[in-house]
Design an enzyme around this catalytic site. Sequence first.
Site, PDB file in Angstrom:
ATOM      1  N   MET A  62       5.270  10.280 -19.628  1.00 55.55           N
ATOM      2  CA  MET A  62       4.612  11.603 -19.629  1.00 55.55           C
ATOM      3  C   MET A  62       3.274  11.501 -18.907  1.00 55.55           C
ATOM      4  O   MET A  62       2.575  10.490 -19.037  1.00 55.55           O
ATOM      5  CB  MET A  62       4.354  12.057 -21.068  1.00 55.55           C
ATOM      6  CG  MET A  62       5.599  12.096 -21.922  1.00 55.55           C
ATOM      7  SD  MET A  62       5.181  12.626 -23.587  1.00 55.55           S
ATOM      8  CE  MET A  62       6.772  12.384 -24.391  1.00 55.55           C
TER       9      MET A  62
ATOM     10  N   HIS B 162      13.216   8.390 -18.370  1.00 60.28           N
ATOM     11  CA  HIS B 162      13.063   9.852 -18.378  1.00 60.28           C
ATOM     12  C   HIS B 162      11.646  10.182 -17.935  1.00 60.28           C
ATOM     13  O   HIS B 162      10.689   9.980 -18.681  1.00 60.28           O
ATOM     14  CB  HIS B 162      13.338  10.357 -19.815  1.00 60.28           C
ATOM     15  CG  HIS B 162      13.144  11.829 -19.991  1.00 60.28           C
ATOM     16  ND1 HIS B 162      13.051  12.426 -21.241  1.00 60.28           N
ATOM     17  CD2 HIS B 162      13.037  12.837 -19.095  1.00 60.28           C
ATOM     18  CE1 HIS B 162      12.879  13.725 -21.097  1.00 60.28           C
ATOM     19  NE2 HIS B 162      12.860  14.003 -19.811  1.00 60.28           N
TER      20      HIS B 162
ATOM     21  N   GLY C  32      10.112  13.807 -32.606  1.00 58.40           N
ATOM     22  CA  GLY C  32      10.122  14.370 -33.963  1.00 58.40           C
ATOM     23  C   GLY C  32      10.118  15.875 -34.062  1.00 58.40           C
ATOM     24  O   GLY C  32       9.781  16.434 -35.102  1.00 58.40           O
TER      25      GLY C  32
ATOM     26  N   GLY D  45      15.154   9.393 -31.103  1.00 59.71           N
ATOM     27  CA  GLY D  45      13.891   8.701 -31.332  1.00 59.71           C
ATOM     28  C   GLY D  45      13.616   8.593 -32.816  1.00 59.71           C
ATOM     29  O   GLY D  45      13.862   7.567 -33.450  1.00 59.71           O
TER      30      GLY D  45
HETATM   31  C1  DX5 Z   1      10.652  14.247 -25.868  1.00 62.03           C
HETATM   32  C2  DX5 Z   1      11.285  12.992 -25.370  1.00 62.03           C
HETATM   33  C3  DX5 Z   1      12.341  12.482 -26.271  1.00 62.03           C
HETATM   34  C4  DX5 Z   1      11.838  12.120 -27.641  1.00 62.03           C
HETATM   35  C5  DX5 Z   1      12.977  12.366 -28.584  1.00 62.03           C
HETATM   36  O1  DX5 Z   1       9.794  14.757 -24.927  1.00 62.03           O
HETATM   37  O2  DX5 Z   1      11.880  13.200 -24.105  1.00 62.03           O
HETATM   38  O3  DX5 Z   1      13.094  11.431 -25.686  1.00 62.03           O
HETATM   39  O4  DX5 Z   1      11.437  10.780 -27.759  1.00 62.03           O
HETATM   40  O5  DX5 Z   1      12.506  12.187 -29.876  1.00 62.03           O
HETATM   41  P1  DX5 Z   1      13.290  12.758 -31.119  1.00 62.03           P
HETATM   42  O6  DX5 Z   1      14.659  12.124 -31.117  1.00 62.03           O
HETATM   43  O7  DX5 Z   1      12.435  12.346 -32.276  1.00 62.03           O
HETATM   44  O8  DX5 Z   1      13.375  14.254 -30.968  1.00 62.03           O
HETATM   45 ZN    ZN Z   2      13.315  11.644 -23.363  1.00 57.54          ZN
END
Ligand code: DX5
Ligand code: ZN
Length: 219
Positions: A36, A65, A144, A196
């Site tokens: 990010m 990602h 989360g 996650g």
């Molecule tokens: C969110 C990320 C996800 C995140 C998912 O911006 O791209 O990969 O880690 O986390 P959970 O599974 O907790 O929603």
């Molecule tokens: Zn992701």
Amino acid sequence: MPLVSPSLLSADFGHLSRDIEMLNQSECDWFHLDVMDGVFVPNISFGFPVMEAMARDARKPLDVHLMIVQPEKFIREVKALGAKVMNVHYEACTHLHRVVQQIKAEGMMAGVTLNPHTPVSVLEEIIPDLDLVMLMSVNPGFGGQKFIEHAVDKTRRLRELILRTGSHALIEIDGGVNRQTGQRLVEAGADVLVAGSAVFRAPDPKAEIAALRALAPHS
Ligand code: DX5
Ligand code: ZN
């Protein structure tokens, strides 16, 4: 049975080697790495020095990602990590076709990610070229968050588009995935589940990964 790609965003960054070793010993298929930039999304996670350290310990393929503007600037760096999948956002690429071709030329799987508001129909012309499409089932930026229900029907529509166009793209879903939402996503046609918090906050993360991996349509 879906592939499972646990997101390291929810790992304990003070004990990364320990958490990576746990994933190495689990049944997970890929490691999902969330980058990010504080511009494309309202948060900053980690960058290449941290991912290089992760890559040294990881014994499963990396699924990167990129939640960043101009992701095409970093194709070589992602390749240098040894990544299997490079996911770029549709919303971040003006010349998406060129970016996809450049990722494939580096020998990586080209993944295109859609934010919750972006319809699958925008992929109509490019989907035969894609190796993977990732649907965000939360607004990207944080782990989360609550699953956005609309992602289940969207997965179905993406499966239809893939069948209709003869694309070989895998369908990956990211955000709010747990056993319950995962079951419905697999029934709708998902091939890869990112998880996650469902994994790292579980009392037994390896058992959670095994449970996600065992999800099957109509079970
Ligand atoms: C969110 C990320 C996800 C995140 C998912 O911006 O791209 O990969 O880690 O986390 P959970 O599974 O907790 O929603
Ligand atoms: Zn992701």
